[in-house]
Design a protein around this motif. Structure first.
Motif, PDB file in Angstrom:
ATOM      1  N   LEU A  36      17.148  13.093 102.289  1.00 19.92           N
ATOM      2  CA  LEU A  36      18.035  12.539 101.269  1.00 19.92           C
ATOM      3  C   LEU A  36      17.986  11.015 101.309  1.00 19.92           C
ATOM      4  O   LEU A  36      18.067  10.403 102.384  1.00 19.92           O
ATOM      5  N   SER A  37      17.873  10.395 100.132  1.00 21.77           N
ATOM      6  CA  SER A  37      17.735   8.941 100.047  1.00 21.77           C
ATOM      7  C   SER A  37      19.016   8.225 100.470  1.00 21.77           C
ATOM      8  O   SER A  37      18.970   7.119 101.005  1.00 21.77           O
ATOM      9  N   PHE A  38      20.187   8.854 100.232  1.00 20.05           N
ATOM     10  CA  PHE A  38      21.433   8.150 100.483  1.00 20.05           C
ATOM     11  C   PHE A  38      21.870   8.311 101.935  1.00 20.05           C
ATOM     12  O   PHE A  38      21.179   8.943 102.740  1.00 20.05           O
ATOM     13  N   ASP A  39      23.017   7.717 102.280  1.00 20.57           N
ATOM     14  CA  ASP A  39      23.501   7.764 103.655  1.00 20.57           C
ATOM     15  C   ASP A  39      24.505   8.903 103.817  1.00 20.57           C
ATOM     16  O   ASP A  39      25.074   9.383 102.825  1.00 20.57           O
ATOM     17  N   ALA A 104      13.361  16.909  98.675  1.00 27.50           N
ATOM     18  CA  ALA A 104      13.539  15.455  98.665  1.00 27.50           C
ATOM     19  C   ALA A 104      14.550  15.094  97.588  1.00 27.50           C
ATOM     20  O   ALA A 104      14.349  15.401  96.416  1.00 27.50           O
ATOM     21  N   ALA A 105      15.647  14.447  97.981  1.00 28.89           N
ATOM     22  CA  ALA A 105      16.694  14.038  97.049  1.00 28.89           C
ATOM     23  C   ALA A 105      16.648  12.532  96.862  1.00 28.89           C
ATOM     24  O   ALA A 105      16.935  11.788  97.803  1.00 28.89           O
ATOM     25  N   GLY A 106      16.245  12.074  95.687  1.00 26.15           N
ATOM     26  CA  GLY A 106      16.213  10.653  95.397  1.00 26.15           C
ATOM     27  C   GLY A 106      14.802  10.092  95.410  1.00 26.15           C
ATOM     28  O   GLY A 106      13.877  10.651  95.993  1.00 26.15           O
ATOM     29  N   ASP A 107      14.618   8.940  94.714  1.00 25.30           N
ATOM     30  CA  ASP A 107      13.299   8.320  94.583  1.00 25.30           C
ATOM     31  C   ASP A 107      12.734   7.912  95.936  1.00 25.30           C
ATOM     32  O   ASP A 107      11.546   8.098  96.205  1.00 25.30           O
ATOM     33  N   ALA A 108      13.571   7.301  96.814  1.00 26.92           N
ATOM     34  CA  ALA A 108      13.073   6.823  98.098  1.00 26.92           C
ATOM     35  C   ALA A 108      12.548   7.979  98.955  1.00 26.92           C
ATOM     36  O   ALA A 108      11.495   7.886  99.580  1.00 26.92           O
ATOM     37  N   MET A 129      14.854  16.443  93.670  1.00 22.47           N
ATOM     38  CA  MET A 129      15.996  16.332  92.773  1.00 22.47           C
ATOM     39  C   MET A 129      16.486  14.886  92.800  1.00 22.47           C
ATOM     40  O   MET A 129      16.151  14.126  93.705  1.00 22.47           O
ATOM     41  N   GLY A 130      17.278  14.520  91.800  1.00 28.14           N
ATOM     42  CA  GLY A 130      17.850  13.182  91.762  1.00 28.14           C
ATOM     43  C   GLY A 130      16.808  12.087  91.634  1.00 28.14           C
ATOM     44  O   GLY A 130      17.031  10.964  92.056  1.00 28.14           O
ATOM     45  N   VAL A 131      15.646  12.389  91.027  1.00 29.24           N
ATOM     46  CA  VAL A 131      14.545  11.429  90.930  1.00 29.24           C
ATOM     47  C   VAL A 131      14.518  10.846  89.522  1.00 29.24           C
ATOM     48  O   VAL A 131      14.598  11.576  88.531  1.00 29.24           O
TER      49      VAL A 131
END
Length: 935
Positions: A36-39, A104-108, A129-131
């Motif tokens: 996940l890209s976020f914290d 994978a969640a997010g662009d990063a 998702m979330g990309v």
């Protein structure tokens, strides 16, 4: 007593070894990586993780182990940080972690996985998702092994919501801090506001301090304020997001809106946001499909996320808004709790206490019962274990350290015809076999670990089978070796199946010829020989002409027989040193090796085409089929396998363009043409991502009226280097490359948005027509159109979708279902370019349409060609009897208009009335006309 304990230990040891050996690979716990890209402190992080975990576990009958890793990439974007994170994941995998699926969640997160897919993750399938990065998604889809959801920021939906709350607002105030990371979102907001003829006022902390920002927001009244980002002011004073939201909402003179879920309900009034839980559920469903052995390449990427509208009821009440001013689909936050919510803690406490008391009572009762029945259960379990071991179809045995058998199950006894307890291998088998068995026993004891080997053995009935035997040393509680437990499984049929699968993996199932994989291997080997010997080699790419017609008219069974006969003829007309393969469908490749005279390749190719063209007698049908061929020669046309096959394929396409039933030698110009098309395709992707397209609008007039009541939306693309590109050039390219779906839905959304803007400004139009490609209409087409209209609060009766005559007459079940679903909502359908001949007129009655648009090729010569005149007259008469509307396209002269009027055509469109124009010019022209006439 000692013998009983010893026997029990042997049985338990057998079960332990059985559990470690007999469990199949597909029962092993699947390993899932959630990257996940976020914290982890992100407010909705736990919801996303739990939704993914539950969504993966519920539909699958297998064990799952989920590893959640948080990148915290919003504030840590440096290459050093990303490299350190990659090394951390690498260290975990070196310690034994292996993954069957990555989400994978997010662009990063997706960028990291894509960069390390081969080196770190060993090509594990990926669901994302979330990309937001559309270019990255398309690149990975071409690479293979990726599927998921790309989320588009709901900017237009947010503006539609603001128009409900602030009717007629002209300015949108946006709060930002100028720091990197949110510039793409700002660009989308600027473009959306600009396309609607409104202005945007940016309040940037890059130029203001926190106090100056508060003073600036305090002056705003009755205008929308949208928060994009606020982390650091011009004095470099940073505040975390909750503190920044609390400060800005207390100081602002108007409520603050947001495009993300975070902060709504904690001071922000609300907004249209991506439904993270719904996205996670859909991603989990895709992940479950992958774990059920469905390739990610067969799962369609979803390009539009689910949105929801969140509104804080307390903020609405504070600013005096009425809840009726908001759409009915709003999800309200911070409303007054009901009875259950108010006393939820007390109710749960009472229930917990009751459950605790019941659990204590059950425990006491169960413990007493267990003690009473322990002796009986011990005997039953001993018998049950013995029965289980005897029912296992594998051979099981246990020998002590001296090689003496102490246990064997029924399958062992029946196969060898002896009960071996008390005997050794030398008592049962010949010396060579006994020596082999004892050697494997010693190896397992010496390694102090399980040892697996294959062995051919002969049973009492003379049957010889191949056994896979695992021998596991059994230890006492002090660590001393007590003996060896063996489990032997008959793998004779499995070996045969593996050999058959090996053949199937390299050969075509229908024809038995080598497939693409084996062709590549054989062609690479042939190229190596040619390089050493200095010889030439030719690749002939063949494709049957109009083979689809045979399948459609006679049937696939006959088509399969035809393919087998073609393969047989090709195979029998080449040398043993040549290669003949089938790539799939009706495509074949023949490789001619050891060529002394390159000029004879064309002669051999002609011979093969002649062999294929000879008649076929199949199930009572006498068929003739022809083929086209493309030729590429090593080393003149390429030096690698991929290059030669690719160039031969390009030559094949050229042969088909020249009329089929012929061959064509590869030339460099063919590749240049393909590169030009690929360059235009790349530019098309960039144009879709950057919203470089624009809509022009052409009015449609009822005869005798000066104001248009209908309008058609037309897509235009102005290329920065090539200038204006015709839709006849880029629309087919978008269809073949898979980009038409995203582009088509953008056209529908933008056209509906523009239409609503005109009506709000006083331009009263009844209908807007939008062209729809046949490729767009899939199982989710109607739901996507409905979702667009719902978010924009667009009346379905205003929308008319134009489709081709061939699509409407195709009779495809999926197309009919999608059209019926939208017609139920109120959307109408029109047939574009109608009038291909009288053959279509009799079928108008069965078409679910309300409008027929006569093709301009008939209108152009209506006064000169009697056939065109009669076709249009027949269309008008038939449509009038069925209550359908007829619109004539391409009306350019007064004479055409008068003729159309005379035969009863009431609606017209063309240069005689107006050329297509952009939304602003259309508004200026017809709103001013209406105002002038009203005066």
């Amino acid at each position: 007593m000692a013998n009983g304990i010893k026997s029990l230990l042997v049985v338990v040891g057998c079960l332990i070894s059985l559990s470690s050996f007999a469990i199949h690979a597909d029962q092993k716990a699947r390993q899932i990586l959630l990257l996940l890209s976020f914290d982890p402190l992100y407010p909705f992080a736990s919801d996303v993780v739990n939704t993914l975990r539950n969504g993966l576990s519920q539909p699958l009958d297998m064990s799952l182990q989920v590893h959640a890793e948080f990148m915290d990439a919003e504030f840590h974007r440096s290459p050093e940080y990303i490299d350190a994170y990659r090394r951390m994941l690498s260290a975990k995998m070196e310690n034994g972690e292996r993954y069957d699926l990555i989400i994978a969640a997010g662009d990063a997160a997706l960028t990291l996985v894509a960069g390390e897919q081969s080196n770190l993750f060993n090509d594990v399938p990926v669901v994302f998702m979330g990309v937001h990065n559309g270019d990255l998604v398309r690149e990975l889809r071409t690479r293979g092994g990726y599927t998921g959801l790309q989320e588009t920021l709901p900017v237009y939906e947010q503006i539609a919501l603001l128009r409900n709350v602030y009717p007629g607002f002209e300015r949108l105030h946006v709060i930002t801090d100028g720091l990197p990371g949110y510039e793409p979102q700002m660009q989308q907001i600027r473009q959306a506001i600009s396309s609607l003829g409104q202005t945007i006022v940016e309040h940037s902390l890059a130029k203001l301090s926190w106090e100056e920002m508060a003073q600036s927001l305090d002056t705003i009244r009755n205008e929308p304020v949208l928060l994009v980002s606020a982390r650091e002011d011009r004095l470099k004073e940073s505040r975390d997001f909750p503190l920044a939201v609390r400060y800005l909402t207390l100081e602002a003179g108007a409520p603050i809106w947001h495009l993300w879920q975070q902060g709504i309900g904690s001071g922000l009034i609300g907004g249209v946001v991506v439904d993270l839980k719904a996205s996670a559920q859909r991603a989990a469903a895709m992940g479950a499909m992958v774990l059920n052995h469905i390739s990610p390449d067969d799962i369609q990427v979803e390009w539009h996320g689910d949105y929801k509208t969140l509104i804080d009821a307390q903020v609405v009440a504070h600013y005096g808004y009425k809840e009726s001013a908001f759409p009915a689909s709003v999800e309200w936050l911070n409303r007054d709790p009901d009875f259950y919510s108010r006393y939820r803690t007390h109710i749960l406490l009472a229930l917990s206490f009751a459950v605790f008391c019941v659990a204590v009572g059950l425990f006491v009762w169960t413990e007493n019962r267990r003690r009473r029945l322990s002796d009986e259960q011990l005997d039953e379990r001993t018998t049950l274990l013995q029965d289980i071991l005897n029912s296992i179809p594998d051979l099981m045995f246990y020998k002590d350290v001296n090689g003496r058998y102490e246990f064997s199950n029924r399958r062992f006894n029946d196969f060898f015809g002896v009960k071996p307890v008390g005997q050794t291998d030398y008592d049962l088998f010949d010396k060579e076999t006994a020596d082999f068995f004892r050697q494997k026993d010693s190896e397992a004891i010496g390694r102090r670990n399980a040892n697996v080997n294959e062995e051919w053995v002969q049973g009492i009935n003379g049957e010889t089978i191949l056994l896979e035997t695992q021998k596991t040393p059994i230890f006492s509680k002090h660590g001393d070796v007590m003996g060896v437990f063996g489990l032997s499984r008959d793998i004779t049929e499995l070996k045969k199946a593996q050999e058959n699968l090996e053949h199937l993996a390299h050969h075509d199932v229908l024809t038995g010829l080598p497939n693409r994989l084996l062709l590549n291997k054989k062609l690479e080997y042939a190229l190596q020989i040619c390089r050493r010997a200095g010889e030439a080699l030719a690749v002939i790419f063949l494709d049957l002409d109009r083979f689809k017609d045979i399948n459609d008219t006679i049937g696939h069974d006959v088509g399969d027989l035809l393919l087998k006969d073609v393969a047989h003829r090709l195979h029998n007309n080449v040398r043993d040193s040549d290669i003949c393969a089938r790539l799939g469908g009706d495509e074949f490749v023949v490789v001619l090796t050891r060529i002394d005279d390159v000029s004879r390749v064309q002669e051999k190719c002609g011979q093969l085409l002649e062999v294929i063209s000879r008649p076929y007698s199949l199930q009572g049908h006498l068929l003739s089929v022809f083929a086209s061929a493309g030729i590429a020669v090593y080393p003149e046309h390429g030096s690698t396998v991929d290059e030669l096959i690719r160039n031969a394929d390009a030559a094949l396409h050229k042969a088909k363009e020249l009329g089929r039933n012929r061959s064509y030698d590869y030339h460099r110009e063919l590749t240049d043409t393909m590169h030009s098309r690929m360059s235009l395709e790349q530019d098309l992707r960039s144009a879709i991502e950057g919203h470089h397209f624009e809509l022009h609008f052409q009015p449609q007039f009822h005869i005798g009226e000066e104001r248009p009541r209908r309008v058609e939306a037309l897509l235009r693309w102005s290329h920065p280097l090539r200038g204006m590109i015709s839709p006849h050039e880029f629309i087919p390219l978008a269809e073949t490359s898979g980009m038409i779906s995203e582009l088509g839905f953008w056209v529908v959304r933008s056209a509906c948005q523009q239409f609503m803007f005109w009506r709000q400004q006083g331009l009263q139009l009844d209908k807007i027509a939008v062209n729809v490609s046949a490729v767009q209409i899939n199982a989710s087409f109607a739901n996507t159109i409905a979702r667009i209209m719902e978010h924009l609060d667009f009346n379905p009766a205003w929308l008319e979708l134009e489709v081709t005559e061939s699509l409407m007459m195709s009779g495809t079940t999926e197309v009919n279902q999608q059209i019926h679903q939208l017609r139920t909502l109120g959307v109408e359908f029109a047939i574009d370019d109608f009038g291909t001949g009288y053959s279509s007129l009799s079928k108008i009655k069965s078409m679910p349409v309300t409008v027929l648009k006569v093709d301009q090729s008939f209108v152009r010569d209506i006064n000169d060609d009697v056939n065109d005149y009669e076709i249009i007259r027949a269309i008008v008469l038939m449509a009038r009897s069925l209550g359908l509307t007829v619109i004539a396209e391409g009306v350019e002269t007064e004479a055409q208009q008068q003729t159309l009027k005379r035969i009863g055509c009431e609606w017209m469109q063309g240069y005689l009335y107006a050329r297509p124009m952009d939304g602003g010019a259309f508004y200026e022209r017809y709103v001013k006309d209406e105002n002038r006439q009203d005066d």
